[in-house]
Motif scaffolding. Structure first.
Motif: not given
Length: 437
Positions: A198, A203-204, A237-239, A339, A374, A386, A404
């Motif tokens: 980061n 991010p995703p 992100s969105k793990q 983001p 995103c 998200v 999300v």
């Protein structure tokens, strides 16, 4: 504003109409005093023709009703979007469908499109110098150069090495290299991805890319190949959504390792197809190396960045903290909770354009409102998202509401989410470039 809510409350479902309202919040078209049309036009120059820069140029020209002289500088004749490049990688779209030109901005809005590279900004003289030595004067400047790759943030990696082990974190030739390398793999050959620290663009994005790579391998019936994901971050992100999807659609194919397992990324040997970590070496026929990032070079040259390598801005306007005549939007900016994404850049561009018009033409400016979503595709018709809405607060852009997707959603809802992303892409292209995707 009225939205259609999805059945699990994970934010508004998007239509072409609501995209314009959502992304354009705080940037309404404003009539200009008639006397301004008889005077010499103030000059606005925009550096960068992506989601932020092209949007800013279009809204400056459109909403000023011809009262501003708008010049857009971009180093290519067309622009290939990073957003949806993973969808291309997965075989759902062709490259032409994510590549767009500037003809409509010129013919419909009277924007001066300059194909060239901006190499220097003289903030005292208020000029932009191009690589060929041409100087372009401005009254206000919008800087939207996106990101630059910090190649030496990973030992052994370089711009030359990227021709073999692509980062593909800028749309265009790198995207094509990665697609070609992926499609050439044989069963049993592995992929090693190094994800960036980061902050970084989208991010995703790396994890959607993993999903699309796995989709391609699975569609070919490759059962012996694996994708190793080496991550310097403890979480991403969105793990939960991605890991659920990988287990559901690609069991045994994707192995994600965080810093607690691999330690540091010690280096890459592109010729050998190997990535060395603190505890092990991972080998692959395809290396996808995504290093650390910073603001585009022109922002650094103009001394618009701080110690982070990105550009601090005023949260209420996107004006540079370093220069009252310059606005910085998109991935190059430090945008608080927002983001680095195409949607974010588009939203920020409209706020910047509104404030520039107010300064140069006397039109009204309204309080800034920002938005972002995103979307990510995990497998065919399995889309997740998200996002948030934002306002300036306590000196930064702050999220005021978030949403999300959730693990365990129905297949019907996930399909609707993917279809929503397609609507968004088409709306985004029309809004940015003034054309139908």
């Amino acid at each position: 504003m009225t939205f259609i809510k999805d059945r699990r409350g994970a934010g508004p479902l998007l239509t072409r109409r609501t995209f314009g309202l959502l992304a354009g919040a705080g940037a309404a078209s404003l009539a200009l005093p008639s006397y301004l049309r008889a005077q010499d036009k103030p000059r606005v120059v925009v550096i960068g023709g992506g989601a932020g820069g092209a949007t800013a140029a279009r809204y400056l020209a459109k909403d000023s009703d011809g009262a501003l002289d708008v010049t857009l500088i971009n180093n290519t004749e067309t622009y290939t979007t990073c957003f949806f490049s993973n969808i291309y990688l997965g075989g759902y779209r062709d490259l032409q469908s994510i590549t767009h030109g500037y003809d409509a901005l010129v013919s419909q809005y009277g924007i001066n499109k300059v194909t060239g590279t901006a190499v220097a900004i003289d903030r005292d003289a208020k000029t932009v110098r191009l690589e060929d030595g041409t100087d372009i004067a401005y009254d206000r400047l919008v800087v939207a150069p996106g990101i630059d790759i910090i190649y030496d943030s990973i030992a052994g990696y370089s711009e030359e090495a990227a021709e073999t082990a692509p980062h593909a974190w800028k749309g265009g030739p790198q995207t094509e290299i990665l697609k070609t390398r992926l499609d050439a793999l044989e069963d049993g050959q592995n992929i090693v991805m190094v994800t960036p620290p980061n902050p970084y663009r989208c991010p995703p994005g790396p994890y959607e890319r993993v999903s699309m790579m796995a989709h391609v391998l699975k569609a070919k019936g490759y059962t012996q190949s694996k994708i190793f994901v080496l991550d310097p971050k403890e979480t991403f992100s969105k793990q939960a959504l991605f890991q659920e999807g990988w287990e559901t659609h690609y069991p045994g194919m994707v192995e994600w390792y965080g810093p607690d397992v691999i330690g540091e990324i010690a280096g890459v040997d592109v010729a050998a197809g190997a990535v060395e970590t603190g505890f092990d070496t991972f080998e692959g026929a395809l290396l996808n190396i995504i290093p650390a990032q910073r603001a585009g070079a022109i922002a650094i040259q103009a001394d618009l960045v701080n110690e982070t390598g990105f550009c601090p801005i005023d949260a209420a306007s996107m004006k540079s903290s370093a220069d009252e005549n310059i606005y910085v939007i998109g991935d190059a900016s430090i945008a608080g909770d927002m983001p680095k994404s195409g949607f974010s850049a588009n939203s920020q561009a409209k706020v910047a354009a509104m404030n520039i018009r107010a300064e140069l033409t006397g039109s009204n400016a309204f309080p800034a409102r920002y938005a972002n979503t995103c979307w990510s595709l995990i497998e065919t018709d399995d889309g997740v998202k998200v996002g948030a809405q934002y306002e300036p607060a306590e000196g930064k852009i702050t999220a005021t509401s978030t949403f999300v997707s959730q693990p365990g959603e129905t297949a019907e809802l996930r399909k609707e989410t993917y279809e929503e992303s397609v609507v968004w892409y088409d709306s985004m292209i029309a809004d940015t470039f003034g054309i139908t995707a």
